[in-house]
Every structure is written in structure tokens, then in C-alpha cells.
Write a protein that holds these residues in place. Structure first.
Motif, mmCIF file in Angstrom:
data_model
loop_
_atom_site.group_PDB
_atom_site.id
_atom_site.type_symbol
_atom_site.label_atom_id
_atom_site.label_comp_id
_atom_site.label_asym_id
_atom_site.label_seq_id
_atom_site.Cartn_x
_atom_site.Cartn_y
_atom_site.Cartn_z
ATOM 1 N N GLU A 165 59.757 33.392 50.250
ATOM 2 C CA GLU A 165 59.184 33.158 48.931
ATOM 3 C C GLU A 165 59.224 34.430 48.093
ATOM 4 N N THR A 166 59.292 34.225 46.782
ATOM 5 C CA THR A 166 59.237 35.339 45.839
ATOM 6 C C THR A 166 57.800 35.546 45.385
ATOM 7 N N PHE A 167 57.400 36.796 45.322
ATOM 8 C CA PHE A 167 56.020 37.114 44.958
ATOM 9 C C PHE A 167 55.705 36.571 43.557
ATOM 10 N N PRO A 168 54.714 35.668 43.435
ATOM 11 C CA PRO A 168 54.377 35.118 42.108
ATOM 12 C C PRO A 168 53.576 36.125 41.293
ATOM 13 N N ARG A 169 53.700 36.070 39.987
ATOM 14 C CA ARG A 169 53.080 37.070 39.115
ATOM 15 C C ARG A 169 51.849 36.557 38.388
ATOM 16 N N ASP A 170 51.256 35.490 38.877
ATOM 17 C CA ASP A 170 50.034 34.992 38.263
ATOM 18 C C ASP A 170 48.951 36.071 38.332
ATOM 19 N N LYS A 171 48.249 36.241 37.219
ATOM 20 C CA LYS A 171 47.211 37.269 37.144
ATOM 21 C C LYS A 171 45.834 36.654 37.301
ATOM 22 N N ALA A 172 44.979 37.329 38.044
ATOM 23 C CA ALA A 172 43.607 36.871 38.217
ATOM 24 C C ALA A 172 42.821 37.086 36.923
ATOM 25 N N VAL A 173 41.765 36.309 36.763
ATOM 26 C CA VAL A 173 40.825 36.563 35.677
ATOM 27 C C VAL A 173 40.061 37.838 36.027
ATOM 28 N N LEU A 174 40.147 38.812 35.172
ATOM 29 C CA LEU A 174 39.558 40.117 35.482
ATOM 30 C C LEU A 174 38.049 40.114 35.248
ATOM 31 N N PRO A 175 37.328 40.942 35.979
ATOM 32 C CA PRO A 175 35.860 40.945 35.882
ATOM 33 C C PRO A 175 35.356 41.679 34.647
ATOM 34 N N ILE A 176 34.045 41.640 34.481
ATOM 35 C CA ILE A 176 33.388 42.388 33.424
ATOM 36 C C ILE A 176 33.322 43.860 33.833
ATOM 37 N N SER A 177 33.678 44.745 32.927
ATOM 38 C CA SER A 177 33.638 46.177 33.214
ATOM 39 C C SER A 177 32.197 46.661 33.257
ATOM 40 N N ARG A 178 31.852 47.367 34.335
ATOM 41 C CA ARG A 178 30.513 47.936 34.427
ATOM 42 C C ARG A 178 30.307 49.039 33.394
ATOM 43 N N ARG A 179 31.416 49.667 33.020
ATOM 44 C CA ARG A 179 31.306 50.785 32.071
ATOM 45 C C ARG A 179 31.077 50.306 30.649
ATOM 46 N N THR A 180 31.820 49.265 30.226
ATOM 47 C CA THR A 180 31.743 48.815 28.830
ATOM 48 C C THR A 180 30.928 47.545 28.645
ATOM 49 N N GLY A 181 30.735 46.781 29.732
ATOM 50 C CA GLY A 181 30.051 45.506 29.613
ATOM 51 C C GLY A 181 30.925 44.401 29.060
ATOM 52 N N GLU A 182 32.218 44.686 28.857
ATOM 53 C CA GLU A 182 33.154 43.696 28.332
ATOM 54 C C GLU A 182 34.156 43.314 29.409
ATOM 55 N N GLN A 183 34.789 42.149 29.213
ATOM 56 C CA GLN A 183 35.767 41.699 30.195
ATOM 57 C C GLN A 183 36.980 42.626 30.185
ATOM 58 N N MET A 184 37.412 43.009 31.380
ATOM 59 C CA MET A 184 38.569 43.890 31.502
ATOM 60 C C MET A 184 39.837 43.166 31.063
ATOM 61 N N THR A 185 40.771 43.918 30.538
ATOM 62 C CA THR A 185 42.070 43.370 30.137
ATOM 63 C C THR A 185 43.177 44.063 30.917
ATOM 64 N N TRP A 186 44.308 43.393 31.014
ATOM 65 C CA TRP A 186 45.455 43.962 31.730
ATOM 66 C C TRP A 186 45.939 45.211 30.998
ATOM 67 N N PRO A 187 46.259 46.289 31.719
ATOM 68 C CA PRO A 187 46.715 47.514 31.050
ATOM 69 C C PRO A 187 48.024 47.286 30.303
ATOM 70 N N THR A 188 48.172 47.996 29.208
ATOM 71 C CA THR A 188 49.400 47.889 28.423
ATOM 72 C C THR A 188 50.372 48.987 28.831
ATOM 73 N N PRO A 189 51.675 48.705 28.767
ATOM 74 C CA PRO A 189 52.666 49.725 29.153
ATOM 75 C C PRO A 189 52.577 50.947 28.262
ATOM 76 N N ARG A 190 52.747 52.109 28.873
ATOM 77 C CA ARG A 190 52.796 53.350 28.107
ATOM 78 C C ARG A 190 54.242 53.648 27.727
ATOM 79 N N THR A 191 54.438 54.677 26.932
ATOM 80 C CA THR A 191 55.779 55.099 26.517
ATOM 81 C C THR A 191 56.116 56.418 27.182
ATOM 82 N N ALA A 192 57.304 56.510 27.747
ATOM 83 C CA ALA A 192 57.709 57.736 28.442
ATOM 84 C C ALA A 192 57.942 58.875 27.454
ATOM 85 N N ASN A 193 57.491 60.064 27.820
ATOM 86 C CA ASN A 193 57.814 61.274 27.065
ATOM 87 C C ASN A 193 59.169 61.771 27.573
#
Length: 516
Positions: free
Chosen positions: A483-511
């Protein structure tokens, strides 16, 4: 002939899982045998740390390391190349010699920081002064008029050169508490000193330089016996030197007591202009699914206070050794196996980010990436990085790993995606299944992470060998998985630091054009 036919019939009648388990056991045994009886780890570590040395981006040593890795892979019959992704300000470290010449003569323990300007040949002598405790920025500007030709001390003097664990073992509870309170007060006062002069600890360097300082002396203690963090200079014309806590404290006290200390600094280095920067990429082609990929990942560059042994020669030789083992015992994998030794991780995951940007067809068809980058210790933590089905896949891949290795490992599923820290995050942010093989500490953060003591003798080869076996077995299992590894993403939890739901990180740009 009848007996052969009977055996074939019996095998064909067995459940697939049983046949596969037997085959897997044999392969795992072969991996363990090759890893233990023919290990190349000590040799690889010696070449990479003792012979080549630290691998600061933009240095000749980094280029040498890339060339050596390609030659080593080719010796193992693994195709490899250095892929340029950008350029960086070139620099080559020379000698650093610091001497106290008055009121007594003694050589001090220190080194220039990365990309530091050089002194004139033969060195520079000068008196010392300390960043002053003044009322305001105007008073600081007046003080600047007095520093021409002096070396300026810019770090707080530590009240003790003993790490806290040493105090905990030997001091009375009252004495230990008193020391910590005094240290906290000193740190608060030192921060307030910079607030009043109107510059932070980085900004003040160029101010001192422009005011005519002969050089800048710091001591970035790493809270352990004999260890300092060694990073970059941040000046254009005068050297920045890091001194050991013991010598720095002595000079600081001499200035405070009015002993008029004089030091001589001879710091030699070369600016080399812009030089290309690379990733080393090695490939074992897949036989059945060549357009699906497993990546063995480690950053190859280092800071250069030591020789980059545990950050990250250990991760690099783990991936090289795993590839060597697999080439010996599993030369025709079902999926293509790539080794990525990334450049310029220490400046912001630049090599791996560039690879993600430049190779979308590989990233989109990744079965898994295994990354190792936090010291010499055996792997003790693996997170599912927020992928919903990580437990199913990593669970069965780990099941094949010898128990004496997996018994140390704690897993977290589905986990949360890493947005930085090491190169797996470059792939996770792009939605690809990258996993960090996180190691036992071995006092990593205090004693070897970016320090002057990150050298060959700190490597624990039994643990690194375990990690190479773990990586090789995980790679084999991921390659063989139907089987090929599926890329379904879990529902992320609430951040203890911000109190808001975590979001998937966005890609950075290479220097791709660094060190300007």
C-alpha cells in the motif's frame, strides 16, 4: 520432482502474511548482521569529523564533504551527485590566538565566530572595556567616544562556572537557591543595561565596530563544564571572539577592579566571495515502483565551533550506513530509495526546502521520509506528524524492527506536524509523510548542540548503530509495503499556547543567496 512440486504447493497454500513474515525476518536478520559485522560507522565518522572537519555552509570544508560523500556512495555502487540549489558567502577559518599580555602573560581559550573578519597579520593588541551600565542612549553615545582601539566585552559575566546539576549534587539547598537568585538578578540587570542603551545584543555589534573598537569579545556559555555556543560574528570589519567562561570572567573582573588588562588577538580568516551550495543526493532505483520514493534524510552542514559530530555527522552517517547496508542485502528495492544530505539546514532548512521546491514529482510520490538530527543517542521518540493513518503504517513497519531497538521508542499517533526544527518539516509542510527519528539526549542541548565540544569523542556508536538498523528496516518495510502511504491529515488539537485550533504548517521559501 514430485517432492519439489509438493513443497511448492505447500508454500503456495500458506497465507501471504506468513510467507512475507518469514521473508521479512530473513531480511531483518541480514540487515542486523551487515550492520554489526561490517559496520562502517567509525570510519565514516572519522573521515567526516576528524579529517574533513566542521561543515559550515560556504566553506571549503563543506565542499570537501560533498565531494567525499559522492565518492563514498560510488564506492558502494550507489549513484550520487551534488545538486546545486544556490550560493552562499564563502569564508575559510584560519587560526585564532588570544593572549593576555598584561598584567600577566597567558594564552586564553577562544575562537573567532563564523564569518568573522580577520585581524591584520600578526594580530592586534588592545585594552578592554565592558558594555556600560548608563542611564540612557545619550550617555552610551558619549561612552562610545572612548573605545577606539579597545576590545569590548559584550556578555554578562557568569556568577559560576559550575552547571546546575553540579550544584544540586554538592551544594546546600540554601546555597543553591541563593546562587540562582543572584544569577537571575544579574540576568535581569544585564537585559536592562541593553534596554537603556537602546540596542539589542546583535545591533550593538555594528555600533561598536563603527565607533572604532578593535574587536568584540563574548562568552556564550552553554551551561556545562567547558562548553560555549559558537555562532556567527555579525560584523564587517573587526573580529568577534568567543572566550571560554573561565577566561572571560577573569578579564571581566580585571576590568572591574581596574587592573588595566591588555590582550593580543590574532584571528585569521579569508572571505571567498559567493560560492555554490549543494545537497548531496544518492539514489538506489526502485524495481517495481520506481516512481515512488523513500528518502533517508539528514542535514550535512554544521556550525564550526567543534567538528559537527552530533549535529549532524551522526544523522548523516546513519543515513549513509543504512543505504550501504540496503545496497548490500536489498539491492533491488521495490520503491526508489533516495539519500538526501542537505546543505544549509543551520541557516533555515534551506537545502531540504529547495529540494521540495525543485522536485514536486518526488515529493508528491513519497512513501515516507525518515530524518535524524538531534544527537548521538538511540532513537526514543517517533511522531506520526499529524497524518491520520500514521499508526497503521508506521506501526506495522516498526513491528519488523528488532525488539531490543523498539523497546526504547515511544510513539505518538497521529501526533502534530512539525513546522521547523529539522529537515523533515520541509516535507511535512508540503503535505508529504516525513518522520523525525528523535534521539535520547546524551546532554545534547548543553554539551554538543552548536558548541566547541561537538567532536568525534562524543559519538556513542552503539546507539548510532541501532539507529542505522532502525532506519534500514523501516526503509525496507516501507519499500515492500503493497500500500501507498495515504496523506489524510488528522484534525489538529487546540494549541495550549494560543488557545486556538492548530493549523498545518505552510511551506517556507529557501534562501538561495545567503550570507550577504
Amino acid at each position: 520432482m514430485k517432492r519439489i512440486a509438493l513443497i511448492v504447493c505447500i508454500v503456495m497454500s500458506l497465507p501471504f502474511g506468513l510467507v512475507h513474515a518469514q521473508t521479512t525476518d530473513e531480511m531483518v536478520d541480514a540487515i542486523v548482521k551487515e550492520a554489526t559485522e561490517n559496520s562502517q560507522l567509525e570510519y565514516l565518522a572519522h573521515q567526516l569529523t576528524d579529517v574533513i572537519g566542521p561543515r559550515l555552509v560556504g566553506t571549503p570544508q563543506m565542499q570537501h564533504a560533498h565531494e567525499w560523500a559522492v565518492e563514498q556512495f560510488e564506492e558502494w555502487r550507489i549513484s550520487a551527485e551534488n545538486q546545486q540549489f544556490g550560493q552562499w558567502q564563502g569564508w575559510e577559518r584560519g587560526i585564532t590566538h588570544v593572549d593576555l599580555v598584561s598584567p600577566r602573560v597567558v594564552s586564553l581559550e577562544g575562537m573567532q565566530l563564523a564569518w568573522s573578519p580577520a585581524t591584520k597579520k600578526g594580530g592586534v593588541e588592545g585594552k578592554l572595556d565592558i558594555i556600560p551600565d548608563v542611564e540612557n542612549k545619550a550617555a552610551f553615545e558619549e561612552w562610545l567616544k572612548t573605545i577606539k582601539g579597545k576590545f569590548i566585552l559584550v556578555s554578562m559575566m557568569q556568577p559560576t562556572g559550575r552547571p546546575d546539576y553540579n550544584w544540586e549534587e554538592y551544594a546546600t539547598e540554601e546555597s543553591f537557591q541563593k546562587m540562582k537568585e543572584e544569577r537571575d538578578a544579574m540576568q535581569d540587570a544585564w537585559r536592562e543595561r541593553f534596554t537603556k542603551i537602546g540596542y539589542n545584543s546583535r545591533e550593538v555589534l555594528s555600533v561598536l565596530e563603527e565607533a572604532g573598537a578593535a574587536g568584540i569579545i563574548q562568552s556564550r556559555w552553554s551551561s556545562g563544564f567547558g562548553v560555549n555556543k559558537i555562532f556567527s560574528a555579525g560584523t564587517e570589519k573587526v573580529p568577534v571572539i568567543d572566550l571560554a567562561l573561565e577566561d572571560y570572567g577573569m578579564l571581566y573582573r580585571m576590568v572591574e577592579y581596574g587592573d588595566d588588562p591588555v590582550i593580543k588577538v590574532n584571528a585569521q580568516s579569508k572571505k571567498l566571495g559567493k560560492v555554490p551550495t549543494f545537497n548531496t543526493i544518492a539514489t538506489i532505483p526502485g524495481s517495481e515502483k520506481p516512481d515512488e520514493y523513500i528518502i533517508l534524510s539528514a542535514h550535512y552542514d554544521s556550525w564550526d565551533g567543534g567538528t559537527g559530530a552530533t549535529d549532524n555527522a551522526t544523522g548523516s552517517i546513519t543515513m549513509m550506513e543504512a543505504a550501504r547496508i540496503l545496497k548490500e542485502v536489498y539491492p533491488n528495492p521495490k520503491r526508489t530509495i533516495i539519500v538526501g544530505l542537505w546543505g544549509s539546514e543551520e541557516q533555515g532548512l534551506n537545502g531540504s526546502t529547495a529540494f521540495v521546491e525543485d522536485n514536486p514529482e518526488i515529493v508528491d510520490n513519497m512513501q515516507a521520509l525518515f530524518n535524524q538530527d538531534n544527537g548521538t543517542g538511540r532513537v526514543v521518540r517517533i511522531s506520526g506528524q499529524g497524518f491520520l493513518h500514521a499508526y497503521e503504517f508506521l506501526g506495522r513497519w516498526l513491528e519488523a524492527v528488532p525488539r531490543d531497538i523498539t523497546r526504547h521508542i515511544e510513539t505518538t499517533f497521529p501526533g502534530t506536524p512539525g513546522g521547523g526544527g529539522s529537515d523533515y518539516a520541509s516535507f511535512v509542510s508540503a503535505g508529504a509523510p516525513g518522520f523525525s527519528l528523535s534521539s535520547l539526549s546524551w546532554s545534547y542541548w548543553n554539551y554538543t548542540w552548536h558548541t566547541n565540544r561537538d567532536t568525534y569523542d562524543k559519538i556513542v556508536f552503539d546507539d548510532v548503530r541501532n539507529n542505522a538498523i532502525l532506519t534500514a528496516v523501516l526503509t525496507y518495510m516501507a519499500s515492500e509495503d503493497p500500500e501507498t502511504f495515504p496523506r489524510d491529515k488528522a484534525v489538529l488539537p487546540i494549541s495550549r499556547r494560543t488557545g486556538e485550533q492548530m493549523t498545518w504548517p505552510t511551506p517556507r521559501t529557501a534562501n538561495r543567496d545567503g550570507g550577504n
